[in-house]
Design a protein around this motif. Structure first.
Motif, PDB file in Angstrom:
ATOM      1  N   ASP A   4       0.849  -1.188   0.000  1.00 19.18           N
ATOM      2  CA  ASP A   4       0.000   0.000   0.000  1.00 19.18           C
ATOM      3  C   ASP A   4       0.889   1.243   0.000  1.00 19.18           C
ATOM      4  OD1 ASP A   4       0.731   0.634   2.672  1.00 19.18           O
ATOM      5  OD2 ASP A   4      -0.977  -0.458   3.477  1.00 19.18           O
ATOM      6  N   GLU A   5       0.273   2.388  -0.146  1.00 17.85           N
ATOM      7  CA  GLU A   5       1.035   3.640  -0.251  1.00 17.85           C
ATOM      8  C   GLU A   5       1.733   4.034   1.050  1.00 17.85           C
ATOM      9  OE1 GLU A   5      -3.127   4.037   0.610  1.00 17.85           O
ATOM     10  OE2 GLU A   5      -2.263   3.483  -1.314  1.00 17.85           O
ATOM     11  N   ARG A   6       1.393   3.366   2.154  1.00 13.17           N
ATOM     12  CA  ARG A   6       2.012   3.669   3.453  1.00 13.17           C
ATOM     13  C   ARG A   6       3.065   2.633   3.854  1.00 13.17           C
ATOM     14  NH1 ARG A   6      -3.754   3.943   4.716  1.00 13.17           N
ATOM     15  NH2 ARG A   6      -3.283   1.821   5.306  1.00 13.17           N
ATOM     16  N   MET A   7       3.541   1.862   2.895  1.00  9.18           N
ATOM     17  CA  MET A   7       4.543   0.830   3.202  1.00  9.18           C
ATOM     18  C   MET A   7       5.756   1.454   3.881  1.00  9.18           C
ATOM     19  SD  MET A   7       4.588  -1.369  -0.317  1.00  9.18           S
ATOM     20  CE  MET A   7       5.514  -2.779   0.277  1.00  9.18           C
ATOM     21  N   ASP A   8       6.307   0.758   4.849  1.00  9.80           N
ATOM     22  CA  ASP A   8       7.534   1.183   5.521  1.00  9.80           C
ATOM     23  C   ASP A   8       8.691   0.961   4.549  1.00  9.80           C
ATOM     24  OD1 ASP A   8       9.987   1.117   6.950  1.00  9.80           O
ATOM     25  OD2 ASP A   8       8.928   0.622   8.795  1.00  9.80           O
ATOM     26  N   LEU A   9       9.296   2.047   4.066  1.00  5.95           N
ATOM     27  CA  LEU A   9      10.340   1.937   3.054  1.00  5.95           C
ATOM     28  C   LEU A   9      11.602   1.272   3.585  1.00  5.95           C
ATOM     29  CD1 LEU A   9       9.968   5.303   1.121  1.00  5.95           C
ATOM     30  CD2 LEU A   9       9.066   3.041   0.544  1.00  5.95           C
ATOM     31  N   LEU A  12      10.757  -2.381   3.442  1.00  3.83           N
ATOM     32  CA  LEU A  12      10.740  -2.808   2.045  1.00  3.83           C
ATOM     33  C   LEU A  12      12.167  -2.920   1.511  1.00  3.83           C
ATOM     34  CD1 LEU A  12       9.302  -3.595  -0.540  1.00  3.83           C
ATOM     35  CD2 LEU A  12       9.008  -1.143  -1.033  1.00  3.83           C
ATOM     36  N   ALA A  13      13.014  -1.956   1.824  1.00  7.20           N
ATOM     37  CA  ALA A  13      14.409  -2.000   1.374  1.00  7.20           C
ATOM     38  C   ALA A  13      15.088  -3.264   1.894  1.00  7.20           C
ATOM     39  CB  ALA A  13      15.160  -0.752   1.832  1.00  7.20           C
ATOM     40  N   GLN A  14      14.856  -3.610   3.146  1.00  4.69           N
ATOM     41  CA  GLN A  14      15.432  -4.833   3.709  1.00  4.69           C
ATOM     42  C   GLN A  14      14.901  -6.057   2.967  1.00  4.69           C
ATOM     43  OE1 GLN A  14      14.373  -4.545   7.833  1.00  4.69           O
ATOM     44  NE2 GLN A  14      16.103  -3.225   8.338  1.00  4.69           N
ATOM     45  N   HIS A  15      13.625  -6.047   2.661  1.00  6.14           N
ATOM     46  CA  HIS A  15      12.988  -7.139   1.922  1.00  6.14           C
ATOM     47  C   HIS A  15      13.619  -7.277   0.533  1.00  6.14           C
ATOM     48  CE1 HIS A  15       9.658  -9.961   1.591  1.00  6.14           C
ATOM     49  NE2 HIS A  15       9.250  -9.404   0.466  1.00  6.14           N
ATOM     50  N   MET A  16      14.075  -6.142  -0.009  1.00 10.50           N
ATOM     51  CA  MET A  16      14.701  -6.107  -1.333  1.00 10.50           C
ATOM     52  C   MET A  16      16.183  -6.448  -1.280  1.00 10.50           C
ATOM     53  SD  MET A  16      13.040  -2.511  -2.593  1.00 10.50           S
ATOM     54  CE  MET A  16      14.100  -2.356  -4.026  1.00 10.50           C
ATOM     55  N   GLY A  17      16.775  -6.424  -0.088  1.00 12.23           N
ATOM     56  CA  GLY A  17      18.201  -6.678   0.046  1.00 12.23           C
ATOM     57  C   GLY A  17      19.055  -5.449  -0.200  1.00 12.23           C
ATOM     58  N   THR A  18      18.515  -4.271   0.102  1.00 14.06           N
ATOM     59  CA  THR A  18      19.234  -3.016  -0.096  1.00 14.06           C
ATOM     60  C   THR A  18      19.007  -2.115   1.112  1.00 14.06           C
ATOM     61  OG1 THR A  18      19.589  -1.150  -1.599  1.00 14.06           O
ATOM     62  CG2 THR A  18      17.329  -1.890  -1.339  1.00 14.06           C
ATOM     63  N   GLU A  19      19.771  -1.035   1.168  1.00 17.74           N
ATOM     64  CA  GLU A  19      19.552  -0.018   2.204  1.00 17.74           C
ATOM     65  C   GLU A  19      19.091   1.293   1.581  1.00 17.74           C
ATOM     66  OE1 GLU A  19      23.043   0.358   4.595  1.00 17.74           O
ATOM     67  OE2 GLU A  19      23.013  -1.743   5.196  1.00 17.74           O
ATOM     68  N   SER A  21      16.662   3.805   0.365  1.00 16.70           N
ATOM     69  CA  SER A  21      15.236   4.114   0.531  1.00 16.70           C
ATOM     70  C   SER A  21      14.632   4.692  -0.748  1.00 16.70           C
ATOM     71  CB  SER A  21      15.012   5.057   1.705  1.00 16.70           C
ATOM     72  OG  SER A  21      15.687   6.276   1.502  1.00 16.70           O
ATOM     73  N   ALA A  22      15.437   5.357  -1.579  1.00 16.84           N
ATOM     74  CA  ALA A  22      14.925   5.875  -2.849  1.00 16.84           C
ATOM     75  C   ALA A  22      14.564   4.717  -3.786  1.00 16.84           C
ATOM     76  CB  ALA A  22      15.949   6.795  -3.503  1.00 16.84           C
ATOM     77  N   GLU A  23      15.408   3.685  -3.799  1.00 14.46           N
ATOM     78  CA  GLU A  23      15.114   2.497  -4.604  1.00 14.46           C
ATOM     79  C   GLU A  23      13.875   1.792  -4.069  1.00 14.46           C
ATOM     80  OE1 GLU A  23      17.354  -1.588  -6.038  1.00 14.46           O
ATOM     81  OE2 GLU A  23      18.563   0.081  -5.319  1.00 14.46           O
ATOM     82  N   ALA A  24      13.725   1.753  -2.760  1.00 15.07           N
ATOM     83  CA  ALA A  24      12.541   1.151  -2.147  1.00 15.07           C
ATOM     84  C   ALA A  24      11.286   1.944  -2.515  1.00 15.07           C
ATOM     85  CB  ALA A  24      12.701   1.073  -0.636  1.00 15.07           C
ATOM     86  N   ALA A  25      11.397   3.253  -2.582  1.00 13.38           N
ATOM     87  CA  ALA A  25      10.247   4.084  -2.976  1.00 13.38           C
ATOM     88  C   ALA A  25       9.847   3.786  -4.421  1.00 13.38           C
ATOM     89  CB  ALA A  25      10.572   5.560  -2.803  1.00 13.38           C
ATOM     90  N   ARG A  26      10.837   3.610  -5.296  1.00  8.57           N
ATOM     91  CA  ARG A  26      10.534   3.253  -6.684  1.00  8.57           C
ATOM     92  C   ARG A  26       9.889   1.868  -6.751  1.00  8.57           C
ATOM     93  NH1 ARG A  26      15.253   5.978  -7.007  1.00  8.57           N
ATOM     94  NH2 ARG A  26      16.567   4.132  -7.043  1.00  8.57           N
ATOM     95  N   MET A  27      10.395   0.949  -5.931  1.00  9.27           N
ATOM     96  CA  MET A  27       9.818  -0.393  -5.893  1.00  9.27           C
ATOM     97  C   MET A  27       8.372  -0.327  -5.418  1.00  9.27           C
ATOM     98  SD  MET A  27      10.014  -3.599  -6.389  1.00  9.27           S
ATOM     99  CE  MET A  27      11.162  -4.911  -6.034  1.00  9.27           C
ATOM    100  N   ARG A  28       8.108   0.479  -4.394  1.00  7.78           N
ATOM    101  CA  ARG A  28       6.732   0.622  -3.907  1.00  7.78           C
ATOM    102  C   ARG A  28       5.823   1.082  -5.039  1.00  7.78           C
ATOM    103  NH1 ARG A  28       6.120   5.165   0.221  1.00  7.78           N
ATOM    104  NH2 ARG A  28       6.624   6.269  -1.673  1.00  7.78           N
TER     105      ARG A  28
END
Length: 59
Positions: A4-9, A12-19, A21-28
């Motif tokens: 959802d739009e309120r995902m904890d970035l 999410l970044a940890q779930h993606m294997g990165t730190e 947050s900008a990449e996590a925002a794009r993933m969201r």
């Protein structure tokens, strides 16, 4: 993980294997566009494609 739009970035970044947050925002954004409810709804191949797309936008 619920999508959802309120995902904890940070989470999410940890779930993606990165730190990154900008990449996590794009993933969201990519996840929201896909219209699925949970990250677990994606196959490994689909998830890998989304990771590449999110990372490419970082360049």
């Amino acid at each position: 993980m619920k999508i959802d739009e309120r995902m904890d970035l940070t989470e999410l970044a940890q779930h993606m294997g990165t730190e990154d947050s900008a990449e996590a925002a794009r993933m969201r954004d990519l996840l929201l566009e896909a219209g699925r409810e949970r990250t677990e709804d994606f196959s490994g191949e689909e998830w890998a494609e989304l990771l590449m797309r999110a990372g490419e936008q970082n360049k």
